[in-house]
Design an enzyme around this catalytic site. Sequence first.
Site, short mmCIF file in Angstrom:
data_model
loop_
_atom_site.label_atom_id
_atom_site.label_comp_id
_atom_site.label_asym_id
_atom_site.label_seq_id
_atom_site.Cartn_x
_atom_site.Cartn_y
_atom_site.Cartn_z
N ASP A 38 4.41 1.70 5.23
CA ASP A 38 5.15 0.45 5.32
C ASP A 38 6.37 0.48 4.39
O ASP A 38 6.43 1.26 3.44
CB ASP A 38 4.23 -0.71 4.94
CG ASP A 38 4.63 -2.02 5.60
OD1 ASP A 38 5.79 -2.13 6.04
OD2 ASP A 38 3.78 -2.94 5.67
N GLU A 66 12.23 1.62 4.35
CA GLU A 66 13.69 1.60 4.51
C GLU A 66 14.46 2.33 3.39
O GLU A 66 15.50 2.90 3.72
CB GLU A 66 14.17 0.15 4.63
CG GLU A 66 13.74 -0.55 5.89
CD GLU A 66 12.26 -0.95 5.88
OE1 GLU A 66 11.67 -1.05 6.96
OE2 GLU A 66 11.72 -1.15 4.79
N ASP A 110 8.76 -6.75 10.95
CA ASP A 110 8.18 -8.07 10.76
C ASP A 110 8.94 -9.12 11.56
O ASP A 110 9.60 -10.02 11.02
CB ASP A 110 8.16 -8.43 9.28
CG ASP A 110 7.25 -7.51 8.48
OD1 ASP A 110 6.30 -6.98 9.07
OD2 ASP A 110 7.50 -7.31 7.28
#
Length: 952
Positions: free
Chosen positions: A559, A562, A636
């Site tokens: 997760d 980025e 998300d």
Amino acid sequence: MVIKRLTLLALFFAGAFHSLCNGQSQNAPFKQDESGITVTLKNAPNGVNMIRLKPINAKIIRVTATPTNFFVEKPSLMAVTPNNSAIKHTVNYTDDKMIVLTDSVKVTVSTITGLVEFYDSKGNLLVKQSKFAHEPAFVNAMYDGESSYRVSQYFDSQADEAYYGLGQHQQGVVNYKGRHVDLIQNNTEVAVPFVVSSKNYGILWDNNAITTAGDIRPLEPLHALKLYNKNNEAGWLTVSYSLKQDPTRTVYEQAVSDIDLNWLSDVKRFPDSVKMADAIVTYEGAIEGDQTGLYQLQIKYGGYIKLWVDGKQLLDYWRQSWNPATALVDLNLQAGKSYHLKMQWIPSGSESYLGVNVLLPAPENVKNTFAFTSEAGSTIDYYLVYGQNADSIISGYRTITGKAVMLPKWAMGLWQSRERYKTQDEILAVVKEFRDRKIPLDNIVLDWSYWKQDQWGSQEFDPARFADPDGMIKQLHGQHINFMISVWPKFYEGTDAYNAFNKNNFLYKRNIANRQRDWIAKGYISTFYDAFNPDARKAFWELISKKLYTKGIDAWWLDATEPDILSNASVADRKLLMTPTYLGSSTKYFNAFPLQNAKGVYEGQRAVNPNNRVFILTRSAFGGLQRYGAATWSGDIASRWEDMKSQIGAGINFSLSGMPYWTMDIGGFAVEPRYENAKRQDLDEWRESMTRWYQFGAFVPLFRVHGQFPFREIYNVAPKGHPAYQSMLYYDKLRYRLMPYIYSLAGKIYHQDYTIMRGLIMDFAADKNVEGINDQYMFGPSLLINPVYKYEAHNRDVYLPKGNGWYDLYSGKYFKGGNTLKADAPYNRIPVFVKAGSIIPFGPEIQYTNEKPADPITLYVYTGANATFTLYEDEGSNYNYEKGDFSQIAITYNEGSHTLTIGDRNGKFNGMIGDRTFRIVTITSNAAKALNFDQKPNKTISYNGKNVSIKL
């Protein structure tokens, strides 16, 4: 003009170059060696001094350009093609041009201007570098004390050209012609600098920095337009603030020329006299431009946003405040005419975001260009990939960046997840409920915060909530359930893992120095590890291997890759937070973090366990990710209907970026407050939304349910007798029935560089009507998927591509192609059509993917054209397929003779069934048959691996 020829034949022979000529002409305007063919320009225009061409194969040419008299040679993070590979090619040259020919392409380079042009072997133009340049190819820059360049290149765009790929973006756009596309990793936005053109070529832009593609002119602030306030006075808009408890009374008003509450650091500019969490904010006035044309508004928003232009409502969206979205609004404005604008923003909480920028109408010399520009780079470096269609272009991309390795077969089944299962007992109870209700399931997912509250990064279970994780995983495996776990690259200050990584200088330190706290309880100080450091990657794998993998973990959820060190920090601040990287400036390597993070986990697991397939789910991606056993989900997202629709285009273009495994949070991740404890109409809408999303999700590469409260398990969405429950169960079972079809396509991904989720341009390129379709796609070669994304819709427009006949999947009714029809879409079904000339294998009903062999297989044969399908099987969980351990059975249908042939089985593997049964169901244009697995087949074939043909 005298043309001189120098014939050079380079062979794949021990990686060496062999010239079959008498030697390179001393007057040749180029130099050739193993690195390629280098041209030194005569006048060094546009900042370019040397250009080098390197044929990778007959269809792929690497182009590099430098402003100096040397090339900076640094290993690519994306490309894995060895640079010393050689390919047959010929070099011709004149006084002002060099021409390189392979069997498939011709490349010309002007020795004066440096402009590069690409043609196929028949002389048809593919693409050429544009004479127009908005800025020089190289602009000097320095980042973190490291000299660099801002690099740019423009290509001419043909009038009817369309562009696809470029990663994953959420504005509903499929064709990027004339669009400004920012390639920057962000939650829900994935940067992949690879574009596929409708003119039979692709370009892989090999640069790790933040990049803009398409129309690369910078977005302008709102005040680039002439603004008027609500009283028609020129110079600004009027912004009024009221309170949610009294929306009709204005408590504060001001003039604004820009709307730029874009980042965490901007929120402080919200007026002190109004609390953001209590506010309703209204912008009103008018806008005007002195050019007629398309003005593209980009509106970043968190909370509720509505927009009206001249009284017409163009937006009515919502997004959770902590993860703002960006909407694209096209405005065709007339020069000198003012247009009334009203925008209402209702923030969600005390940190919401709103920003408005505009891309002005393109001047004539920009309209027909497509460009790339990157913030940092030593050279311009890109690959031209020629292909007869999108599939062959994507195959070229994977030649450069690596094969898409196979995921375990169970990954094609249903995954159940939520944010989050808080205890061991919750996980086991959910799995038991699925098994008791006979709801097919293969994977349960444990999201973040299974550790003690202050131990993020420890990779250790909190024993108060997970008393026996080893036993839990063993129990799950005993129920034929796989277990995926969330692993962040994040470490809390003071944990043992933090201290070990800090000691070895494996961490980014700026967030620690800033004493920035996260959102957990009182807030904890944290940072991420430097995934560009090979020793840090090794240490990260060793940590999760020791703490987690040894317990029996089956798959990794990586997760926040980025990397999201601090959510909603500005781009400049994000770069500071990951400075320095092991490789150099964070500006230069910004977009490549997710690739390096996945690389460490993939290589680590394959080293300690070379048998079991690595499976990674990651929130971001970069060119080459597919070689690391990784899939990407769309981040998300919110649970609104518009978000469901935007996933269709996001998945299409992600797949056209060369990476085949994409998924999403079925139901959307974050929900509006009205759904959290929904009653009456809100509950009805929630159930319908989940049903429609589930129907859509059953036909994407990976079938995954996830989100915040309310819980997303089928039985928690609706009771057993409810239409929502029945429909979701139907599509879950249908997905498992389709497993022979789906897994065969997965095999085709590896062996033939195939793509499962297919934009219509991939299969119907000759039909210009499909170029901009953003809400339909093919699932494999046969199934046309048409999600329903509007509340209480019971039909939707479906375009059936021309050149084919089409069958309704459920009824078998036949339709001609080239038409748009209003297809039935009752609550329990979405429109799915089957292309005439299709063979679809359906397996038996199963509860998990490896419950039993796919026998018998029911072949639904949709006549009207010749059809082929290759049934692929292997061991499903290991890498023996790389050694040739797999089988393939080619199945063909001949329309002229009405003959079905099941060919010889090719190959074998451990556990393969030798004898099997095929049940044949034939569907024709004048004899519809419903999708009914209990119906009597037209024919039944006992198959022992040898060719058999029958008349239908």
